[in-house]
Design an enzyme around this catalytic site. Structure first.
Site, PDB file in Angstrom:
ATOM      1  N   HIS A 282       0.842  -1.203   0.000  1.00  0.00           N
ATOM      2  CA  HIS A 282       0.000   0.000   0.000  1.00  0.00           C
ATOM      3  C   HIS A 282       0.883   1.261   0.000  1.00  0.00           C
ATOM      4  O   HIS A 282       0.687   2.169  -0.803  1.00  0.00           O
ATOM      5  CB  HIS A 282      -0.924  -0.042   1.233  1.00  0.00           C
ATOM      6  CG  HIS A 282      -1.642   1.245   1.517  1.00  0.00           C
ATOM      7  ND1 HIS A 282      -2.983   1.418   1.213  1.00  0.00           N
ATOM      8  CD2 HIS A 282      -1.224   2.410   2.080  1.00  0.00           C
ATOM      9  CE1 HIS A 282      -3.348   2.649   1.580  1.00  0.00           C
ATOM     10  NE2 HIS A 282      -2.302   3.262   2.110  1.00  0.00           N
ATOM     11  N   GLU A 283       1.873   1.300   0.906  1.00  0.00           N
ATOM     12  CA  GLU A 283       2.759   2.472   0.980  1.00  0.00           C
ATOM     13  C   GLU A 283       3.563   2.640  -0.302  1.00  0.00           C
ATOM     14  O   GLU A 283       3.790   3.750  -0.769  1.00  0.00           O
ATOM     15  CB  GLU A 283       3.709   2.366   2.181  1.00  0.00           C
ATOM     16  CG  GLU A 283       3.026   2.261   3.550  1.00  0.00           C
ATOM     17  CD  GLU A 283       2.061   3.406   3.827  1.00  0.00           C
ATOM     18  OE1 GLU A 283       2.269   4.501   3.300  1.00  0.00           O
ATOM     19  OE2 GLU A 283       1.078   3.188   4.564  1.00  0.00           O
ATOM     20  N   HIS A 286       1.641   4.517  -2.810  1.00  0.00           N
ATOM     21  CA  HIS A 286       1.746   5.976  -2.665  1.00  0.00           C
ATOM     22  C   HIS A 286       3.042   6.478  -3.297  1.00  0.00           C
ATOM     23  O   HIS A 286       3.072   7.493  -3.974  1.00  0.00           O
ATOM     24  CB  HIS A 286       1.787   6.355  -1.178  1.00  0.00           C
ATOM     25  CG  HIS A 286       0.465   6.250  -0.487  1.00  0.00           C
ATOM     26  ND1 HIS A 286      -0.699   6.744  -1.009  1.00  0.00           N
ATOM     27  CD2 HIS A 286       0.133   5.722   0.717  1.00  0.00           C
ATOM     28  CE1 HIS A 286      -1.695   6.531  -0.155  1.00  0.00           C
ATOM     29  NE2 HIS A 286      -1.218   5.897   0.887  1.00  0.00           N
ATOM     30  N   GLU A 362      -6.087   6.925  -1.289  1.00  0.00           N
ATOM     31  CA  GLU A 362      -5.885   5.773  -0.399  1.00  0.00           C
ATOM     32  C   GLU A 362      -6.466   4.496  -1.007  1.00  0.00           C
ATOM     33  O   GLU A 362      -5.891   3.411  -0.866  1.00  0.00           O
ATOM     34  CB  GLU A 362      -6.519   6.041   0.967  1.00  0.00           C
ATOM     35  CG  GLU A 362      -5.847   7.138   1.775  1.00  0.00           C
ATOM     36  CD  GLU A 362      -4.404   6.823   2.121  1.00  0.00           C
ATOM     37  OE1 GLU A 362      -4.030   5.627   2.162  1.00  0.00           O
ATOM     38  OE2 GLU A 362      -3.624   7.768   2.331  1.00  0.00           O
TER      39      GLU A 362
HETATM   40 ZN   LIG Z   1      -2.155   5.256   2.592  1.00  0.00          ZN
END
Ligand SMILES: [Zn+2]
Length: 439
Positions: A282-283, A286, A362
Protein backbone atom coordinates in the site's frame (compact mmCIF):
# COMPACT_ATOMS: atom_id res chain seq x y z
CA UNK A 1 0.40 24.11 19.65
CA UNK A 2 -2.73 24.23 17.53
CA UNK A 3 -2.29 27.96 17.18
CA UNK A 4 1.29 27.59 16.10
CA UNK A 5 0.29 25.08 13.50
CA UNK A 6 -2.43 27.44 12.40
CA UNK A 7 0.18 29.87 11.26
CA UNK A 8 -0.28 29.72 7.49
CA UNK A 9 -2.91 27.48 8.91
CA UNK A 10 -3.96 25.92 5.72
CA UNK A 11 -0.44 25.30 4.47
CA UNK A 12 0.86 23.70 7.59
CA UNK A 13 -2.22 21.70 8.39
CA UNK A 14 -2.24 20.37 4.88
CA UNK A 15 1.44 19.64 4.86
CA UNK A 16 0.92 17.51 7.96
CA UNK A 17 -1.99 15.93 6.25
CA UNK A 18 0.08 14.86 3.29
CA UNK A 19 2.06 12.73 5.61
CA UNK A 20 -0.74 11.55 7.83
CA UNK A 21 -2.81 10.43 4.95
CA UNK A 22 -0.06 8.43 3.40
CA UNK A 23 -0.58 5.83 6.04
CA UNK A 24 -3.18 3.28 6.96
CA UNK A 25 -5.39 4.21 9.87
CA UNK A 26 -3.58 3.77 13.14
CA UNK A 27 -4.26 0.63 15.06
CA UNK A 28 -4.49 0.01 18.69
CA UNK A 29 -2.86 -3.12 19.94
CA UNK A 30 -4.49 -5.60 22.27
CA UNK A 31 -2.96 -5.81 25.69
CA UNK A 32 -1.92 -9.38 25.26
CA UNK A 33 -4.61 -11.37 23.52
CA UNK A 34 -4.89 -11.95 19.79
CA UNK A 35 -1.28 -12.35 18.85
CA UNK A 36 -0.49 -11.99 15.19
CA UNK A 37 -1.78 -14.63 13.31
CA UNK A 38 -4.26 -16.93 12.92
CA UNK A 39 -4.81 -19.59 10.31
CA UNK A 40 -2.30 -20.42 7.60
CA UNK A 41 -3.13 -18.39 4.49
CA UNK A 42 -3.28 -21.46 2.30
CA UNK A 43 -6.43 -22.73 4.02
CA UNK A 44 -8.36 -19.53 4.08
CA UNK A 45 -6.95 -17.46 1.27
CA UNK A 46 -10.15 -17.35 -0.72
CA UNK A 47 -12.67 -17.10 2.09
CA UNK A 48 -14.05 -13.63 2.71
CA UNK A 49 -13.03 -12.04 6.00
CA UNK A 50 -16.05 -10.76 7.98
CA UNK A 51 -16.08 -7.20 9.34
CA UNK A 52 -16.49 -7.48 13.13
CA UNK A 53 -18.96 -5.34 15.08
CA UNK A 54 -17.20 -2.54 16.97
CA UNK A 55 -16.66 -3.14 20.71
CA UNK A 56 -18.38 -1.03 23.40
CA UNK A 57 -15.03 0.59 24.14
CA UNK A 58 -14.56 1.43 20.46
CA UNK A 59 -18.03 3.00 20.31
CA UNK A 60 -17.25 5.04 23.43
CA UNK A 61 -13.96 6.22 21.88
CA UNK A 62 -15.75 7.14 18.67
CA UNK A 63 -18.57 9.07 20.39
CA UNK A 64 -16.34 10.92 22.84
CA UNK A 65 -13.93 11.60 19.95
CA UNK A 66 -16.73 13.32 18.03
CA UNK A 67 -17.54 15.52 21.03
CA UNK A 68 -13.84 16.34 21.44
CA UNK A 69 -13.57 17.20 17.74
CA UNK A 70 -16.47 19.68 18.03
CA UNK A 71 -14.90 21.23 21.16
CA UNK A 72 -11.49 21.52 19.50
CA UNK A 73 -12.96 23.01 16.35
CA UNK A 74 -14.91 25.63 18.34
CA UNK A 75 -11.86 26.35 20.50
CA UNK A 76 -9.78 26.87 17.34
CA UNK A 77 -12.23 29.64 16.33
CA UNK A 78 -12.76 31.08 19.78
CA UNK A 79 -9.11 31.79 20.61
CA UNK A 80 -8.25 33.93 17.56
CA UNK A 81 -11.64 35.69 17.91
CA UNK A 82 -10.72 36.51 21.51
CA UNK A 83 -7.38 38.06 20.47
CA UNK A 84 -9.19 40.12 17.84
CA UNK A 85 -12.31 41.38 19.54
CA UNK A 86 -10.64 42.25 22.86
CA UNK A 87 -7.99 44.31 21.03
CA UNK A 88 -5.32 42.09 22.57
CA UNK A 89 -3.78 41.45 19.16
CA UNK A 90 -3.31 45.19 18.54
CA UNK A 91 -1.75 45.58 21.99
CA UNK A 92 0.75 42.79 21.29
CA UNK A 93 1.61 44.50 18.00
CA UNK A 94 2.12 47.85 19.75
CA UNK A 95 4.44 46.20 22.22
CA UNK A 96 6.33 44.40 19.41
CA UNK A 97 6.76 47.76 17.63
CA UNK A 98 8.25 49.35 20.71
CA UNK A 99 10.92 46.65 21.02
CA UNK A 100 11.24 45.41 17.46
CA UNK A 101 11.57 48.75 15.64
CA UNK A 102 12.31 47.27 12.20
CA UNK A 103 9.46 45.69 10.22
CA UNK A 104 10.89 42.15 10.16
CA UNK A 105 11.57 42.14 13.91
CA UNK A 106 8.11 43.51 14.69
CA UNK A 107 6.56 40.61 12.75
CA UNK A 108 8.84 38.06 14.41
CA UNK A 109 8.30 39.43 17.92
CA UNK A 110 4.55 39.61 17.46
CA UNK A 111 4.55 36.03 16.22
CA UNK A 112 6.67 34.75 19.12
CA UNK A 113 4.42 36.38 21.73
CA UNK A 114 1.16 35.44 20.03
CA UNK A 115 2.24 31.80 19.52
CA UNK A 116 3.48 31.40 23.05
CA UNK A 117 0.23 32.81 24.48
CA UNK A 118 -1.96 30.59 22.31
CA UNK A 119 0.26 27.63 23.16
CA UNK A 120 -0.43 28.22 26.86
CA UNK A 121 -4.16 28.72 26.29
CA UNK A 122 -4.35 25.51 24.22
CA UNK A 123 -2.28 23.48 26.65
CA UNK A 124 -5.07 22.06 28.88
CA UNK A 125 -7.03 20.80 25.87
CA UNK A 126 -3.89 19.45 24.18
CA UNK A 127 -2.88 17.70 27.40
CA UNK A 128 -6.30 16.11 27.72
CA UNK A 129 -6.58 15.05 24.06
CA UNK A 130 -2.97 13.99 23.54
CA UNK A 131 -2.10 12.50 26.91
CA UNK A 132 -4.93 11.91 29.39
CA UNK A 133 -7.47 10.56 26.94
CA UNK A 134 -5.01 8.36 25.04
CA UNK A 135 -3.91 6.80 28.33
CA UNK A 136 -7.51 6.41 29.52
CA UNK A 137 -8.26 4.31 26.42
CA UNK A 138 -4.96 2.45 26.78
CA UNK A 139 -3.68 3.66 23.43
CA UNK A 140 -0.65 5.55 24.69
CA UNK A 141 2.64 4.26 26.09
CA UNK A 142 4.14 7.74 26.42
CA UNK A 143 5.63 8.95 29.70
CA UNK A 144 4.67 12.43 30.83
CA UNK A 145 8.29 13.48 30.28
CA UNK A 146 8.26 12.37 26.64
CA UNK A 147 4.87 14.02 26.04
CA UNK A 148 6.14 17.28 27.53
CA UNK A 149 9.39 17.32 25.60
CA UNK A 150 7.64 16.43 22.33
CA UNK A 151 5.08 19.19 22.92
CA UNK A 152 7.80 21.77 23.64
CA UNK A 153 9.83 20.68 20.62
CA UNK A 154 6.67 21.04 18.53
CA UNK A 155 6.27 24.60 19.80
CA UNK A 156 9.91 25.42 19.00
CA UNK A 157 9.70 23.95 15.50
CA UNK A 158 6.56 26.03 14.90
CA UNK A 159 8.27 29.19 16.18
CA UNK A 160 11.33 28.68 13.96
CA UNK A 161 9.21 27.99 10.88
CA UNK A 162 7.02 31.01 11.63
CA UNK A 163 9.94 33.40 12.07
CA UNK A 164 11.53 32.09 8.87
CA UNK A 165 8.45 32.37 6.67
CA UNK A 166 5.69 34.57 8.12
CA UNK A 167 7.20 37.79 6.75
CA UNK A 168 6.52 36.62 3.18
CA UNK A 169 2.70 36.86 3.13
CA UNK A 170 2.88 40.14 5.08
CA UNK A 171 5.32 41.59 2.56
CA UNK A 172 2.95 40.54 -0.23
CA UNK A 173 -0.02 42.04 1.64
CA UNK A 174 1.84 45.34 1.80
CA UNK A 175 3.21 45.36 -1.76
CA UNK A 176 0.19 43.93 -3.52
CA UNK A 177 -3.04 44.43 -1.55
CA UNK A 178 -5.17 43.18 -4.47
CA UNK A 179 -3.22 40.10 -5.58
CA UNK A 180 -1.49 39.00 -2.36
CA UNK A 181 -3.78 35.94 -2.05
CA UNK A 182 -2.65 34.61 -5.43
CA UNK A 183 1.07 35.23 -4.84
CA UNK A 184 0.87 33.80 -1.32
CA UNK A 185 -0.95 30.73 -2.65
CA UNK A 186 1.70 30.26 -5.34
CA UNK A 187 4.50 30.73 -2.79
CA UNK A 188 2.84 28.10 -0.61
CA UNK A 189 3.82 25.49 -3.22
CA UNK A 190 7.63 25.84 -2.82
CA UNK A 191 7.08 26.30 0.93
CA UNK A 192 5.23 22.99 1.13
CA UNK A 193 7.87 21.34 -1.09
CA UNK A 194 10.61 22.43 1.31
CA UNK A 195 8.57 21.27 4.33
CA UNK A 196 7.92 17.85 2.78
CA UNK A 197 11.59 17.58 1.76
CA UNK A 198 13.06 18.40 5.20
CA UNK A 199 10.36 16.73 7.32
CA UNK A 200 11.92 13.23 7.34
CA UNK A 201 15.54 14.39 7.79
CA UNK A 202 15.31 17.43 10.09
CA UNK A 203 11.92 17.39 11.81
CA UNK A 204 10.78 13.79 12.40
CA UNK A 205 14.17 12.75 13.96
CA UNK A 206 13.69 15.41 16.66
CA UNK A 207 10.86 13.28 18.04
CA UNK A 208 11.85 9.67 17.35
CA UNK A 209 14.77 7.49 16.31
CA UNK A 210 14.88 6.32 12.68
CA UNK A 211 17.03 3.33 11.82
CA UNK A 212 17.49 0.68 9.15
CA UNK A 213 15.27 -2.32 9.77
CA UNK A 214 16.45 -4.70 12.49
CA UNK A 215 14.75 -7.87 11.20
CA UNK A 216 16.97 -8.59 8.21
CA UNK A 217 14.86 -11.46 6.84
CA UNK A 218 11.77 -9.22 6.87
CA UNK A 219 13.78 -6.40 5.35
CA UNK A 220 14.86 -8.71 2.53
CA UNK A 221 11.20 -9.60 1.78
CA UNK A 222 10.21 -5.93 1.83
CA UNK A 223 13.10 -4.94 -0.43
CA UNK A 224 12.18 -7.74 -2.85
CA UNK A 225 8.64 -6.34 -2.97
CA UNK A 226 10.05 -2.81 -3.37
CA UNK A 227 12.17 -3.96 -6.28
CA UNK A 228 9.07 -5.38 -7.97
CA UNK A 229 7.34 -2.03 -7.37
CA UNK A 230 10.27 -0.26 -9.03
CA UNK A 231 11.57 1.45 -5.89
CA UNK A 232 15.33 1.87 -5.68
CA UNK A 233 16.93 0.07 -2.71
CA UNK A 234 17.38 1.00 0.92
CA UNK A 235 14.50 3.41 1.30
CA UNK A 236 12.82 1.56 4.17
CA UNK A 237 13.26 2.78 7.76
CA UNK A 238 12.07 1.58 11.15
CA UNK A 239 11.04 4.09 13.83
CA UNK A 240 10.72 3.47 17.60
CA UNK A 241 7.10 4.61 17.98
CA UNK A 242 6.51 1.98 20.68
CA UNK A 243 7.91 4.61 23.03
CA UNK A 244 4.84 6.77 22.33
CA UNK A 245 1.93 4.58 21.41
CA UNK A 246 0.45 1.14 20.93
CA UNK A 247 -0.94 2.19 17.55
CA UNK A 248 0.41 0.59 14.42
CA UNK A 249 1.32 2.58 11.34
CA UNK A 250 3.51 3.04 8.30
CA UNK A 251 3.88 6.01 6.00
CA UNK A 252 5.65 7.53 3.04
CA UNK A 253 7.52 10.81 3.58
CA UNK A 254 9.93 13.09 1.79
CA UNK A 255 10.58 13.99 -1.81
CA UNK A 256 13.40 13.10 -4.19
CA UNK A 257 16.53 12.29 -2.22
CA UNK A 258 14.68 12.27 1.13
CA UNK A 259 11.77 10.09 0.02
CA UNK A 260 11.34 6.96 2.13
CA UNK A 261 8.91 4.42 3.55
CA UNK A 262 8.80 4.38 7.35
CA UNK A 263 7.50 1.42 9.32
CA UNK A 264 6.60 1.89 12.98
CA UNK A 265 8.21 -0.77 15.19
CA UNK A 266 4.74 -1.43 16.65
CA UNK A 267 3.61 -2.62 13.20
CA UNK A 268 6.57 -4.99 12.95
CA UNK A 269 5.71 -6.42 16.36
CA UNK A 270 2.00 -6.85 15.79
CA UNK A 271 1.34 -7.74 12.14
CA UNK A 272 2.46 -11.02 10.61
CA UNK A 273 4.72 -11.02 7.58
CA UNK A 274 2.05 -11.29 4.88
CA UNK A 275 -0.01 -8.53 6.52
CA UNK A 276 3.08 -6.33 6.77
CA UNK A 277 3.92 -6.96 3.14
CA UNK A 278 0.44 -5.81 2.11
CA UNK A 279 0.79 -2.66 4.24
CA UNK A 280 4.15 -2.03 2.58
CA UNK A 281 2.56 -2.70 -0.82
CA UNK A 282 0.00 0.00 0.00
CA UNK A 283 2.76 2.47 0.98
CA UNK A 284 4.75 1.56 -2.13
CA UNK A 285 1.63 2.44 -4.11
CA UNK A 286 1.75 5.98 -2.66
CA UNK A 287 5.44 6.14 -3.47
CA UNK A 288 5.30 4.82 -7.04
CA UNK A 289 2.06 6.58 -8.02
CA UNK A 290 3.47 9.97 -6.95
CA UNK A 291 0.68 10.62 -4.48
CA UNK A 292 2.66 13.28 -2.59
CA UNK A 293 2.84 15.31 -5.81
CA UNK A 294 -0.83 14.79 -6.59
CA UNK A 295 -1.90 15.87 -3.09
CA UNK A 296 0.41 18.87 -3.27
CA UNK A 297 -1.09 19.99 -6.57
CA UNK A 298 -4.68 19.40 -5.46
CA UNK A 299 -4.24 21.11 -2.09
CA UNK A 300 -2.43 24.06 -3.67
CA UNK A 301 -5.59 24.82 -5.63
CA UNK A 302 -7.64 24.61 -2.44
CA UNK A 303 -5.16 26.90 -0.64
CA UNK A 304 -5.42 29.54 -3.37
CA UNK A 305 -9.22 29.30 -3.32
CA UNK A 306 -9.30 29.66 0.48
CA UNK A 307 -6.90 32.63 0.40
CA UNK A 308 -9.11 34.29 -2.22
CA UNK A 309 -12.12 33.83 0.07
CA UNK A 310 -10.09 35.38 2.93
CA UNK A 311 -9.22 38.31 0.66
CA UNK A 312 -12.88 38.87 -0.21
CA UNK A 313 -14.11 38.82 3.40
CA UNK A 314 -11.26 40.21 5.53
CA UNK A 315 -11.57 43.78 4.24
CA UNK A 316 -15.27 43.85 5.02
CA UNK A 317 -14.70 42.58 8.57
CA UNK A 318 -11.89 45.07 9.18
CA UNK A 319 -14.09 47.95 7.97
CA UNK A 320 -16.84 46.93 10.26
CA UNK A 321 -14.82 46.16 13.40
CA UNK A 322 -11.63 48.20 13.02
CA UNK A 323 -12.25 50.08 16.25
CA UNK A 324 -12.53 46.89 18.23
CA UNK A 325 -9.67 45.16 16.37
CA UNK A 326 -7.37 48.15 16.73
CA UNK A 327 -6.04 47.93 13.16
CA UNK A 328 -7.41 49.00 9.79
CA UNK A 329 -5.32 47.02 7.32
CA UNK A 330 -4.80 43.34 6.65
CA UNK A 331 -1.09 44.11 6.07
CA UNK A 332 -0.81 44.95 9.80
CA UNK A 333 0.69 41.96 11.65
CA UNK A 334 -2.06 42.42 14.28
CA UNK A 335 -4.35 40.82 11.65
CA UNK A 336 -2.75 37.39 12.17
CA UNK A 337 -5.65 36.08 14.34
CA UNK A 338 -8.11 37.34 11.70
CA UNK A 339 -6.24 35.45 8.96
CA UNK A 340 -6.18 32.36 11.16
CA UNK A 341 -9.87 32.64 11.99
CA UNK A 342 -10.95 33.03 8.37
CA UNK A 343 -8.56 30.30 7.15
CA UNK A 344 -9.97 27.95 9.79
CA UNK A 345 -13.51 28.64 8.61
CA UNK A 346 -12.70 28.17 4.92
CA UNK A 347 -10.53 25.13 5.49
CA UNK A 348 -13.45 23.65 7.42
CA UNK A 349 -15.68 24.30 4.42
CA UNK A 350 -13.32 22.72 1.87
CA UNK A 351 -12.30 19.85 4.17
CA UNK A 352 -14.85 17.41 2.67
CA UNK A 353 -13.35 18.01 -0.80
CA UNK A 354 -9.77 17.55 0.46
CA UNK A 355 -10.69 14.37 2.33
CA UNK A 356 -12.68 12.92 -0.58
CA UNK A 357 -9.58 13.28 -2.76
CA UNK A 358 -7.44 11.72 -0.04
CA UNK A 359 -9.85 8.76 0.24
CA UNK A 360 -9.61 8.28 -3.52
CA UNK A 361 -5.80 8.18 -3.35
CA UNK A 362 -5.89 5.77 -0.40
CA UNK A 363 -8.23 3.48 -2.29
CA UNK A 364 -5.81 3.41 -5.23
CA UNK A 365 -2.94 2.58 -2.84
CA UNK A 366 -5.03 -0.32 -1.50
CA UNK A 367 -5.56 -1.49 -5.09
CA UNK A 368 -1.81 -1.24 -5.75
CA UNK A 369 -1.04 -3.21 -2.57
CA UNK A 370 -3.52 -5.94 -3.52
CA UNK A 371 -2.30 -6.20 -7.10
CA UNK A 372 1.37 -6.45 -6.16
CA UNK A 373 0.91 -8.93 -3.28
CA UNK A 374 -2.33 -10.66 -4.36
CA UNK A 375 -2.79 -11.45 -0.64
CA UNK A 376 -6.45 -10.55 -0.26
CA UNK A 377 -6.86 -12.50 2.94
CA UNK A 378 -3.82 -11.00 4.68
CA UNK A 379 -4.87 -7.52 3.55
CA UNK A 380 -8.36 -8.00 4.98
CA UNK A 381 -7.07 -9.45 8.29
CA UNK A 382 -4.64 -6.53 8.54
CA UNK A 383 -7.57 -4.11 8.33
CA UNK A 384 -9.62 -6.15 10.80
CA UNK A 385 -6.68 -5.88 13.21
CA UNK A 386 -6.64 -2.14 12.62
CA UNK A 387 -10.29 -2.05 13.55
CA UNK A 388 -10.57 -4.40 16.52
CA UNK A 389 -7.25 -3.48 18.06
CA UNK A 390 -7.58 0.25 17.47
CA UNK A 391 -11.05 0.88 18.83
CA UNK A 392 -12.08 1.91 15.33
CA UNK A 393 -15.65 1.91 14.11
CA UNK A 394 -15.79 0.15 10.72
CA UNK A 395 -18.79 2.02 9.34
CA UNK A 396 -18.86 5.52 10.88
CA UNK A 397 -21.60 8.09 10.25
CA UNK A 398 -21.76 10.23 7.13
CA UNK A 399 -20.63 13.46 8.83
CA UNK A 400 -17.61 11.68 10.32
CA UNK A 401 -16.72 10.29 6.91
CA UNK A 402 -17.09 13.65 5.15
CA UNK A 403 -15.16 15.79 7.65
CA UNK A 404 -12.69 13.43 9.29
CA UNK A 405 -11.93 10.37 7.18
CA UNK A 406 -8.84 10.65 4.99
CA UNK A 407 -9.09 6.93 4.28
CA UNK A 408 -11.94 4.74 3.07
CA UNK A 409 -13.77 3.35 6.12
CA UNK A 410 -12.27 0.10 7.42
CA UNK A 411 -15.51 -1.71 6.53
CA UNK A 412 -15.18 -0.54 2.92
CA UNK A 413 -11.51 -1.50 2.85
CA UNK A 414 -12.19 -5.05 4.10
CA UNK A 415 -15.02 -5.41 1.57
CA UNK A 416 -12.69 -4.30 -1.22
CA UNK A 417 -9.95 -6.70 -0.11
CA UNK A 418 -12.45 -9.55 -0.07
CA UNK A 419 -13.74 -8.84 -3.55
CA UNK A 420 -10.94 -7.40 -5.66
CA UNK A 421 -9.34 -10.35 -7.53
CA UNK A 422 -8.99 -9.46 -11.23
CA UNK A 423 -6.04 -11.88 -11.60
CA UNK A 424 -8.36 -14.81 -10.86
CA UNK A 425 -10.53 -13.84 -13.81
CA UNK A 426 -7.58 -13.13 -16.09
CA UNK A 427 -8.53 -9.49 -16.21
CA UNK A 428 -5.72 -6.95 -16.67
CA UNK A 429 -4.26 -5.31 -13.55
CA UNK A 430 -4.63 -1.53 -13.36
CA UNK A 431 -1.05 -1.15 -12.10
CA UNK A 432 0.37 -4.36 -13.62
CA UNK A 433 2.45 -2.50 -16.23
CA UNK A 434 4.37 -0.78 -13.39
CA UNK A 435 5.52 -4.04 -11.80
CA UNK A 436 8.98 -5.38 -12.61
CA UNK A 437 10.11 -8.98 -12.88
CA UNK A 438 12.38 -9.99 -10.06
CA UNK A 439 14.30 -13.25 -10.01
ZN1 LIG B 1 -2.16 5.26 2.59
Amino acid sequence: MRAVLLLFSFCLILSMRVEAQQSPAPVQQPASTTQPSTVPPSQTATEPVPVPEPSEKALAYYRSGNVLWVVETMWGLLIPALFLFTGLSARIRAWAQRFGKKWFFVISLYFLIFSTLTFVLDLPLDYYAGYVREHAYELSTQTFGKWSSDTLKGLLVGLVIGVLFLWAPYLLLRKSPRRWWLYTGLLAIPFLLVMILIQPIWIAPLFNKFEPMKDKALEASILRLAERAGIEGGRVFEVNKSEDTKRVNAYVAGLGATKRIVLWDTAIAKLDESELLFVMGHEMGHYVLGHIWKLLFFYSILIIAALYAVHRTAGWLINRYKHRFGFDQLADIASLPLLMLLLSIYSFLVMPIALAYSRHIEHEADRFGLEITQSNHAAATAFVKLQTENLAVPRPGLLFKLWREGHPTLGDRVDFCNNYRPWEKNEPLVYGPLFRDVK
